[in-house]
Design a protein around this motif. Structure first.
Motif, mmCIF file in Angstrom:
data_model
loop_
_atom_site.group_PDB
_atom_site.id
_atom_site.type_symbol
_atom_site.label_atom_id
_atom_site.label_comp_id
_atom_site.label_asym_id
_atom_site.label_seq_id
_atom_site.Cartn_x
_atom_site.Cartn_y
_atom_site.Cartn_z
ATOM 1 N N TYR A 521 0.833 -1.203 0.000
ATOM 2 C CA TYR A 521 0.000 0.000 0.000
ATOM 3 C C TYR A 521 0.869 1.254 0.000
ATOM 4 C CZ TYR A 521 -3.946 -2.995 1.302
ATOM 5 O OH TYR A 521 -4.904 -3.966 1.320
ATOM 6 N N ARG A 522 0.472 2.240 -0.791
ATOM 7 C CA ARG A 522 1.123 3.538 -0.744
ATOM 8 C C ARG A 522 0.543 4.333 0.433
ATOM 9 N NH1 ARG A 522 -0.207 5.988 -6.372
ATOM 10 N NH2 ARG A 522 0.963 7.777 -5.522
ATOM 11 N N PRO A 554 -5.003 3.783 1.040
ATOM 12 C CA PRO A 554 -3.881 3.854 0.096
ATOM 13 C C PRO A 554 -3.927 5.164 -0.695
ATOM 14 C CG PRO A 554 -5.594 2.414 -0.772
ATOM 15 C CD PRO A 554 -6.048 2.846 0.591
ATOM 16 N N SER A 556 -3.484 5.912 -3.809
ATOM 17 C CA SER A 556 -4.158 5.907 -5.110
ATOM 18 C C SER A 556 -5.666 6.135 -4.978
ATOM 19 C CB SER A 556 -3.902 4.583 -5.827
ATOM 20 O OG SER A 556 -4.393 3.502 -5.031
ATOM 21 N N ASP A 557 -6.270 5.673 -3.910
ATOM 22 C CA ASP A 557 -7.698 5.883 -3.630
ATOM 23 C C ASP A 557 -7.898 5.786 -2.121
ATOM 24 O OD1 ASP A 557 -10.419 6.218 -3.794
ATOM 25 O OD2 ASP A 557 -10.831 4.161 -4.449
ATOM 26 N N PRO A 597 -8.097 -3.050 -1.933
ATOM 27 C CA PRO A 597 -7.105 -3.573 -2.902
ATOM 28 C C PRO A 597 -5.728 -2.945 -2.712
ATOM 29 C CG PRO A 597 -9.150 -2.925 -3.987
ATOM 30 C CD PRO A 597 -9.242 -2.411 -2.593
ATOM 31 N N LEU A 598 -4.703 -3.729 -2.986
ATOM 32 C CA LEU A 598 -3.334 -3.226 -2.945
ATOM 33 C C LEU A 598 -3.145 -2.194 -4.055
ATOM 34 C CD1 LEU A 598 -1.373 -6.603 -2.510
ATOM 35 C CD2 LEU A 598 -2.211 -5.085 -0.720
ATOM 36 N N ASP A 599 -2.254 -1.229 -3.819
ATOM 37 C CA ASP A 599 -1.983 -0.240 -4.871
ATOM 38 C C ASP A 599 -0.486 -0.096 -5.159
ATOM 39 O OD1 ASP A 599 -1.296 1.124 -2.560
ATOM 40 O OD2 ASP A 599 -2.156 3.034 -3.207
ATOM 41 N N LYS A 600 0.309 -1.054 -4.675
ATOM 42 C CA LYS A 600 1.714 -1.122 -5.087
ATOM 43 C C LYS A 600 2.185 -2.562 -4.900
ATOM 44 C CE LYS A 600 4.330 -0.136 -0.854
ATOM 45 N NZ LYS A 600 5.282 0.781 -0.190
#
Length: 608
Positions: A521-522, A554, A556-557, A597-600
Motif C-alpha cells: 500500500y502507498r 492507500p 491511489s484511492d 485492494p493493494l496499490d503497489k
C-alpha cells in the motif's frame, strides 16, 4: 228543666263531629309520618347517588390507597452495537431480593402464639389451620441469599417496622427462582437490569457507563440516555389490611424497551488499535496513547480509543478518572508539524505558490520578534514538497508570513480548527485559534508549524480525511450511516491531490516517517514531534514531548485516515520513531480486514 230524652238526642247528634275530628287528626299524622319516611328515603337515595355516582372516584381512591400500591417496572435499556452488529453494551436481567420486616415479625409473632396454644391443645384443628405455613427461618434465608446470618438478623432488628429491606441487589434470575420456591415469609423479588460491556477496555472511553440505577453517567451512555432508557411500566400491588401482599401484581402500564443504537465503530479495528496503543505505551513508558481511524469517504469513525483505559464492568477501576477520559475528543494540544500540510495547502490556494515553488530555508533558522525558529538541519532551498518531507519549520513560517497574517488562521478555521466537530461528544473540546487581535508576526509564524493553537485528535483526523477525500469535508460521525453525506468542498481537488502526493514523500526514503510504510500500500502522512508546555506554563519543557503521526492510505484511492498520538514517551520521542510504527501496524491490518485492494507491488526479497 230540660227533658232527659232531649239531652240524649243532642249528644247523639254531636257524636259524628267528634269522630270526624279524630279521623282528621289521624290522617294528618299518617301523612306526616309517611312524609318523613319519604324524605328520609329520598335523602338516603340522594346520598347513595352522590356517593356511588357523583363522588365515586374520591371514595374509590381512598379505598384503593389503603390496599393498592403502584410500583415501577424497569424498562430494558437498549443495546449498543458496532457497525457489524456486535454488541458493545447490553443489559442482562438481574433480580433484587427484598423482605418486608414488619410482615415477617407479625407473622412470626402469630406463629409463636399459635404454637404455644397448640402445645396445650395439640389436637385443635382450628389452630392448625391458622398456623402460618411459610418459611420463617432467617438462617436458611441468609444462606440462600448469600449474606451473613448475623448481618441479616441485625438488619431486620434495626428496622422492624420497615416495609422494604433490600437483601441483595444483583443476583441471577435462576438463583432468585430457587429462593422463591422455598417460600420464605415476606420475601419477594424485583426484576432489574445490569449493564454489561463485552469488550470493555477498547470501547470504554467512547461508550461510557451507567450508574447502579441504570442511568448513563459517562460517554454515549450519558449522551443517549433518553433514547436508550425507554419508558418504565407500572404495576399494582394488592395488600391486605395489615399491608401484606396477597395477590400477584397487575400490569397497568406496559414497559417500552429502550432504543438500540448502531455505532460506526468496527470492533475489530477498535481492538487492533487498542492493542497497538497499549504495546507502544508500555514499550515507550509513555503517559498515554490515543488514536482515531476515519473512513474518509463517509466520515464514519471506525475506531477511537486511548491507553490506559478502564473496565466499566469493574466498579473498582472507576477510581482512575484520568483513564476514563476520551482523550481523542476531550484533550486539546499543540499539534506541531502535523499542521504543515495544511499550511502548504493554504499557500497553494493563495495563488502565490505552486507545487514547484522554492523556499530558501538557510541557514536553518530565522528570528521572529523575540523568538527563533529552528530546523533540525540546514536544508537550504526546498520545494513545497521538500518542506513537508523534511518537516522544515523555517519553510512553512516563511510561507505563512509572506501572505496577509489573517490568511493562515482563517484557513485553519475553515477546515475545522477552533470549533467542535460534528461528533459533539460529551465534553468535547473546541480547541483554540487565537482571536484576530493576536494574529501578529510571532503568532502566525509559529502557527504555521503547529504551535500557538490547540487542536484535538478529532480535528486533526477531520482535516486529514478532508485532504484524502479530494478536498471534500464530510461530517465526522460515531453512528453507522445508511448513505454517505454529500459534504462540503473545502479545498480544490487538485490542491488536495498535490498535498497528498507531497505527504507520500514523507514515508519514502529521505522522509521523516519511513517506518510508516506498509507492504502493498502507498502511504501518505506527516510526523509531529511537539515540545510540551511546562507545568507552570512558562515556556516549553526540554524533556517532555508529544509524538504524532497522521496519515492516510492507500494513496491511489484513500480509504482510511488515521492519527496516532503518544504522550510523553521516554527515550526516543520522535513521531517518526514512536507513532509512525503504530500507524503502520494498525493501518495494515485494517486495510486487510476491509478488503482494500493493494496499490503497489508487495516487497520482494532481494536475491543474494
Amino acid at each position: 228543666m230540660v227533658d232527659k230524652r232531649t239531652s240524649q238526642a243532642t249528644r247523639k247528634k254531636q257524636q259524628p263531629i267528634t269522630e270526624k275530628n279524630a279521623l282528621s287528626v289521624d290522617m294528618w299524622r299518617f301523612y306526616l309520618m309517611w312524609s318523613v319516611v319519604l324524605l328520609c328515603f329520598l335523602a338516603l337515595v340522594s346520598r347513595a347517588f352522590y356517593v356511588q355516582v357523583i363522588n365515586k372516584d374520591f371514595l374509590q381512591n381512598k379505598a384503593n390507597a389503603n390496599i393498592l400500591r403502584t410500583e415501577k417496572v424497569k424498562a430494558m435499556r437498549g443495546v449498543i452495537y458496532d457497525r457489524h452488529g456486535v454488541p458493545l453494551a447490553i443489559s442482562t436481567p438481574v433480580m433484587k431480593v427484598v423482605i418486608d420486616p414488619r410482615d415477617y415479625f407479625e407473622t412470626k409473632k402469630l406463629f409463636d402464639e399459635i404454637t404455644a396454644e397448640l402445645a396445650k391443645d395439640p389436637h385443635n384443628r382450628k389452630l392448625k389451620r391458622q398456623l402460618p405455613d411459610k418459611n420463617l427461618n432467617l438462617d436458611e434465608l441468609a444462606d440462600a441469599v448469600g449474606i451473613d446470618r448475623a448481618e441479616l438478623k441485625k438488619k431486620m432488628n434495626d428496622k422492624p417496622r420497615s416495609r422494604y429491606l433490600v437483601l441483595q441487589k444483583e443476583i441471577p434470575p435462576q438463583q432468585a427462582e430457587l429462593i422463591a420456591k422455598r417460600e420464605f415469609q415476606a420475601v419477594y423479588t424485583e426484576k432489574n437490569y445490569k449493564r454489561y460491556y463485552p469488550q470493555p477496555q477498547p470501547n470504554a472511553q467512547i461508550i461510557g457507563l451507567t450508574n447502579s440505577e441504570g442511568t448513563g453517567i459517562e460517554g454515549l451512555e450519558m449522551q443517549l440516555n433518553s433514547a436508550l432508557s425507554g419508558h418504565d411500566g407500572e404495576q399494582q400491588i394488592v395488600r391486605d389490611k395489615k399491608g401484606n401482599r396477597f395477590k400477584d401484581p397487575e400490569v397497568i402500564k406496559e414497559v417500552e424497551a429502550g432504543e438500540n443504537i448502531t455505532l460506526s465503530i468496527d470492533s475489530r479495528l477498535q481492538y487492533i488499535l487498542y492493542r497497538e496503543l497499549t504495546a507502544a505505551g508500555v514499550a515507550n513508558n509513555a503517559r498515554s496513547a490515543t488514536a482515531i481511524a476515519v473512513d474518509v469517504k463517509t466520515g464514519e469513525i471506525l475506531a477511537m480509543t486511548s491507553w490506559p483505559s478502564y473496565n466499566p464492568n469493574d466498579k473498582k477501576s472507576l477510581t482512575n478518572k484520568d483513564a476514563m477520559r476520551n482523550r481523542g475528543a476531550v484533550d486539546s494540544f499543540e499539534p506541531g508539524s502535523t499542521m504543515k500540510p495544511l499550511t502548504v495547502a493554504m499557500a497553494l490556494e493563495s495563488g502565490k505558490y505552486t507545487a514547484n515553488s522554492i523556499v530558501n530555508t538557510s541557514p536553518g533558522s530565522m528570528r521572529i520578534g523575540n523568538h527563533t525558529i529552528r530546523d533540525t538541519h540546514n536544508y537550504g532551498v526546498l520545494t513545497l514538497g521538500g518542506i513537508i518531507q523534511k518537516s522544515s519549520n523555517v519553510g512553512v513560517a516563511k510561507i505563512a508570513l509572506s501572505l496577509p497574517y489573517a490568511t493562515l488562521p482563517t484557513f485553519y478555521k475553515r477546515v475545522g480548527m477552533g470549533q467542535r466537530s460534528a461528533v459533539k461528544f460529551p465534553g468535547e473540546s473546541a480547541g483554540l485559534i487565537l482571536p484576530p487581535s493576536k494574529w501578529n508576526v510571532s503568532e502566525v509564524g509559529t502557527m504555521a508549524y503547529g504551535y500557538g493553537l490547540n487542536a484535538t485528535v478529532l480535528q486533526i483526523a477531520d482535516a486529514y480525511a478532508m485532504i484524502a477525500n479530494k478536498g471534500r469535508k464530510v461530517p465526522l460521525s460515531l453512528y453507522k450511516l445508511e448513505q454517505p453525506p454529500k459534504g462540503e468542498q473545502i479545498v480544490d481537488p487538485k490542491i488536495a491531490e498535490q498535498v497528498l502526493l507531497m505527504m507520500e514523500a514523507v514515508t519514502l526514503p529521505g522522509g521523516t516517517a519511513q517506518q510508516a510504510n506498509i507492504p502493498g500500500y502507498r502511504v501518505a502522512g506527516k510526523t509531529g514531534t511537539a515540545h510540551k508546555l511546562r507545568a507552570d506554563r512558562k515556556g516549553y519543557s526540554d524533556s517532555e514531548y508529544r509524538a504524532l503521526f497522521a496519515g492516510m492510505a492507500p494513496v491511489s484511492d484513500p480509504r482510511l485516515a488515521m492519527v496516532i498520538v503518544v504522550e510523553n514517551p521516554k527515550g526516543q520521542y520522535y513521531g517518526g520513531l514512536v507513532a509512525a510504527p503504530v500507524f503502520a501496524r494498525v493501518m495494515q491490518e485494517s486495510l486487510r480486514l476491509m478488503n482494500v485492494p493493494l496499490d503497489k507491488p508487495l516487497d520482494t526479497p532481494k536475491i543474494q
